[in-house]
Design an enzyme around this catalytic site. Structure first.
Site, PDB file in Angstrom:
ATOM      1  N   GLU A   1       0.783  -1.114   0.053  1.00  0.00           N
ATOM      2  CA  GLU A   1      -0.100   0.086  -0.041  1.00  0.00           C
ATOM      3  C   GLU A   1       0.892   1.268   0.084  1.00  0.00           C
ATOM      4  OE1 GLU A   1      -2.700   0.442   3.262  1.00  0.00           O
ATOM      5  OE2 GLU A   1      -3.319   2.180   2.449  1.00  0.00           O
TER       6      GLU A   1
ATOM      7  N   ARG B   1       5.336 -13.003   9.750  1.00  0.00           N
ATOM      8  CA  ARG B   1       6.061 -11.940   9.344  1.00  0.00           C
ATOM      9  C   ARG B   1       7.259 -11.584  10.080  1.00  0.00           C
ATOM     10  NH1 ARG B   1       2.229  -7.906   9.257  1.00  0.00           N
ATOM     11  NH2 ARG B   1       3.545  -6.136   9.800  1.00  0.00           N
TER      12      ARG B   1
ATOM     13  N   LYS C   1       4.477   0.471   9.420  1.00  0.00           N
ATOM     14  CA  LYS C   1       4.810   1.866   8.749  1.00  0.00           C
ATOM     15  C   LYS C   1       4.064   2.848   9.602  1.00  0.00           C
ATOM     16  CE  LYS C   1       3.008  -0.029   4.872  1.00  0.00           C
ATOM     17  NZ  LYS C   1       2.504   0.000   3.525  1.00  0.00           N
TER      18      LYS C   1
HETATM   19  P1  ATP Z   1       2.882  -2.193   7.831  1.00  0.00           P
HETATM   20  O1  ATP Z   1       1.992  -2.687   9.186  1.00  0.00           O
HETATM   21  O2  ATP Z   1       4.333  -1.862   8.231  1.00  0.00           O
HETATM   22  O3  ATP Z   1       1.963  -0.907   7.260  1.00  0.00           O
HETATM   23  P2  ATP Z   1       1.622  -3.594   5.905  1.00  0.00           P
HETATM   24  O4  ATP Z   1       1.397  -5.056   5.988  1.00  0.00           O
HETATM   25  O5  ATP Z   1       0.257  -2.709   6.248  1.00  0.00           O
HETATM   26  O6  ATP Z   1       2.777  -3.311   6.715  1.00  0.00           O
HETATM   27  P3  ATP Z   1       1.689  -3.334   2.928  1.00  0.00           P
HETATM   28  O7  ATP Z   1       2.337  -2.240   2.192  1.00  0.00           O
HETATM   29  O8  ATP Z   1       0.124  -3.848   3.215  1.00  0.00           O
HETATM   30  O9  ATP Z   1       2.091  -3.117   4.516  1.00  0.00           O
HETATM   31  O10 ATP Z   1       2.585  -4.592   2.777  1.00  0.00           O
HETATM   32  C1  ATP Z   1       2.927  -5.149   1.283  1.00  0.00           C
HETATM   33  C2  ATP Z   1       3.238  -6.471   1.769  1.00  0.00           C
HETATM   34  O11 ATP Z   1       4.419  -6.896   2.530  1.00  0.00           O
HETATM   35  C3  ATP Z   1       2.160  -7.272   2.374  1.00  0.00           C
HETATM   36  O12 ATP Z   1       1.826  -8.806   1.560  1.00  0.00           O
HETATM   37  C4  ATP Z   1       2.483  -7.673   3.802  1.00  0.00           C
HETATM   38  O13 ATP Z   1       1.945  -9.089   4.064  1.00  0.00           O
HETATM   39  C5  ATP Z   1       4.099  -7.658   3.649  1.00  0.00           C
HETATM   40  N1  ATP Z   1       4.866  -7.177   4.831  1.00  0.00           N
HETATM   41  C6  ATP Z   1       4.464  -6.140   5.704  1.00  0.00           C
HETATM   42  N2  ATP Z   1       5.042  -6.361   6.630  1.00  0.00           N
HETATM   43  C7  ATP Z   1       5.819  -7.434   6.734  1.00  0.00           C
HETATM   44  C8  ATP Z   1       6.867  -8.042   7.713  1.00  0.00           C
HETATM   45  N3  ATP Z   1       7.044  -7.580   8.817  1.00  0.00           N
HETATM   46  N4  ATP Z   1       7.171  -9.077   7.341  1.00  0.00           N
HETATM   47  C9  ATP Z   1       6.806  -9.927   6.050  1.00  0.00           C
HETATM   48  N5  ATP Z   1       5.994  -9.092   5.156  1.00  0.00           N
HETATM   49  C10 ATP Z   1       5.491  -8.177   5.631  1.00  0.00           C
HETATM   50 MG    MG Z   2      -1.219  -2.287   5.089  1.00  0.00          MG
END
Ligand code: ATP
Ligand code: MG
Length: 561
Positions: A36, A263, A273
């Site tokens: 995102e 994760r 983020k």
């Molecule tokens: P955040 O919680 O940091 O905002 P998010 O999952 O909301 O992370 P996205 O931009 O939606 O962020 O994530 C893009 C991809 O990265 C998704 O498939 C998510 O599962 C993966 N991802 C995000 N954080 C991690 C992590 N700590 N370990 C492994 N994969 C991750």
């Molecule tokens: Mg997200």
């Protein structure tokens, strides 16, 4: 199914290998990385990037799509989409033609929503957010049907159309899937599909005032792109029934398989983020690319190589169970990589002037130094030597304790690749602080070799005072002083910030060749650590270097005490 050896594969690679061997998905392998664009990528994303793009690289037919999940316009921006693309490319991955945006599917997604309504599988609900929460029930109690659940298809179609046309204000209505308010899985209790948001989108402008929700968008985007394996983190396991429901209920080109993995959680940092953004907004760090941040841009600026991050991701592997990884593993990955590839340089962090009294005033010479102790292919360079040099203040003690073998009054040491020197006199200012050492050198020890087999116990790094370049050096330590800054929900994670995470040394002296350093260079400053030019804040004639990592793991020692 033909027999394949999966003994060296993680559970996801095992599934993929078996699917391909069984001829599933017509032998295709398509993964995707779906960020995102609401912030910069962090090291957790690197795990997902290395998994999705890495897996695609492992098979000739493998493809990995880059897809922006851009359905929350108020939090998203072009700046973030550009930064994310730059970060993924820098990590060494390439999506080729396969760059997608969920926003490109807004028309198709809307058509899918109309289809659900027409099938009697979705309805417009006009409860307030608060009412909807009350109707949803809890983990222990089933929810209650919305009073609007029985609206006719005709009425729903008209209301949805009105929502799309901007006839209602934010929050007046939502479109919900009609599934089961008594489901033990709360995600299945008539989840929202569309909500009204009268905000501009960074790509579709003001065309839309309703935006689709994550689960609906994500499953259908995967299907439209004919993704075969949709890899996501464990918290989406409870969403899988909903992912499958959309794809089973609607006519879609295919039905990708969602697989969840743990994760990445890393000690001494926070990963979401949202929290990283708080630190940026509250100016607790100097932006998303602050070298202390575990963002890809921060790590890049700090001097991590793409290979070191890929190496780290390979090392931690992919599993189904949550765990915390020690920061030392990431630091070791970059240390190991840089140890092999980083040319050596001489830099003095705390300069102490040394006058070599028997070296002629006007004389200068150039000495040959190897760029890497173990790799002759990295060649040699010339460094200037003259009567006045700087050594590091830490390498001299007037009254040395037993195990201190470096310079002391009356003692002889080697200057790296230069000469043996002996300290004859310590010059102090009125307050008694040491301002200069007066030494003599042995001309027969040129290059740093012993003229007669006599031994010295230390080799010091140095720079010629006349030729050295003044530089600023920034030493970084971990941003938090607690292994898990989020452990106690009652304490703000920012209370655990390490006050000593940045130390600026404004008056360092580095060898002249470092004036030509660029941000694609990685160096080891001999005996000091690994360093990288800060291309953002360096100025001509005044470089700034970031310490990437120390030569040894000092935290392991602290932990062992
Ligand atoms: P955040 O919680 O940091 O905002 P998010 O999952 O909301 O992370 P996205 O931009 O939606 O962020 O994530 C893009 C991809 O990265 C998704 O498939 C998510 O599962 C993966 N991802 C995000 N954080 C991690 C992590 N700590 N370990 C492994 N994969 C991750
Ligand atoms: Mg997200």
């Amino acid at each position: 199914m033909s027999e394949i050896d999966t003994s060296n594969l993680d559970f996801i690679r095992t599934i993929v290998a078996q699917d391909l061997a069984a001829g599933k998905n017509d032998g295709r392998l398509v993964t995707r990385f779906p960020p995102e664009p609401n912030g910069y990528l962090h090291i957790g994303h690197a795990k997902s990037i290395c998994l999705n793009f890495g897996l695609a690289q492992e098979y000739p037919q493998g493809v990995c799509h880059m897809r922006f999940d851009d359905t929350n316009p108020e939090k998203e921006s072009v700046e973030y989409t550009e930064a994310i693309q730059a970060d993924v490319k820098w990590l060494g991955f390439d999506w080729g033609e396969n760059l997608f945006y969920a926003s490109d599917y807004f028309d198709v997604l809307y058509d899918y929503a109309v289809q659900l309504v027409a099938m009697g599988k979705a309805y417009v609900c006009s409860l307030t957010a608060e009412e909807m929460r009350a109707y949803r029930g809890t983990l222990k109690e089933p929810g209650k049907n919305s009073p609007h659940r029985q609206r006719s298809v005709t009425e729903n179609l008209a209301l949805l159309e009105g929502m799309k046309n901007g006839e209602f204000s934010d929050g007046a209505h939502v479109l919900r899937a009609k599934i089961d308010m008594a489901s033990p899985n709360i995600n299945m209790r008539d989840p929202i599909i569309y909500r009204i948001r009268k905000v501009s989108h960074h790509r579709t402008g003001d065309k839309w005032c309703i935006y689709p929700m994550y689960d609906f968008t994500h499953s259908l985007s995967d299907a439209m792109e004919k993704i075969t394996h949709s890899l996501c983190t464990l918290e989406f396991a409870d969403h899988r029934p909903l992912y499958d429901w959309f794809l089973d209920t609607l006519q879609t080109p295919c039905h990708p398989q969602q697989i969840e993995f743990a994760r990445l959680n890393l000690n001494f940092t926070v990963m979401s983020k949202r929290k990283l953004m708080q630190m940026v907004d509250e100016k607790l760090v100097n932006g998303w690319d602050d070298p202390r941040m575990l963002t890809i841009s921060g790590l890049r600026r700090r001097g991590y190589t793409p290979a070191s991050i890929r190496r780290f991701c390979a090392e931690i592997g992919v599993a189904k169970r949550e765990s915390r990884i020690d920061m030392g593993i990431l630091e070791n990955a970059v240390r190991d990589d840089l140890n092999d590839i980083a040319p050596r340089r001489l830099a003095v962090l705390h300069p102490l002037k040394v006058v070599i009294t028997n070296y002629p005033e006007e004389k200068e010479e150039e000495l040959t130094v190897a760029n890497h102790p173990k790799n002759p292919e990295m060649g040699t360079r010339l460094i200037p030597f003259s009567r006045e040099i700087y050594i590091d203040h830490d390498d001299f003690l007037e009254e040395p304790p037993k195990k201190f073998f470096r310079l002391a009054p009356g003692r002889e040491v080697r200057l790296r690749a230069a000469y043996f020197i002996t300290c004859n006199e310590v010059v102090k200012d009125a307050e008694g602080a040491i301002i200069e050492l007066r030494c003599s050198y042995d001309p027969a020890s040129r290059g740093g070799s012993s003229p007669d087999g006599r031994k010295v116990k230390a080799t010091l790094h140095w720079v010629s005072a006349r030729h050295a370049v003044a530089a600023e050096i920034r030493l970084y330590d971990r941003l938090f002083n607690q292994a898990n800054p989020e452990a106690d929900p009652d304490i703000d994670f920012k209370e655990h910030l390490n006050p000593d995470s940045l130390q600026i040394l404004a008056d360092c002296r580095v060898e002249p060749s470092l004036l030509e350093a660029t941000s694609s260079d990685y160096f080891q400053f001999e005996r000091v650590g690994f360093f990288h030019l800060d291309s953002k804040e360096s100025r001509p004639a005044r470089p700034v270097f970031n310490r990437t990592v120390t030569l040894r793991d000092t935290w392991a020692k602290v932990a062992a005490q």
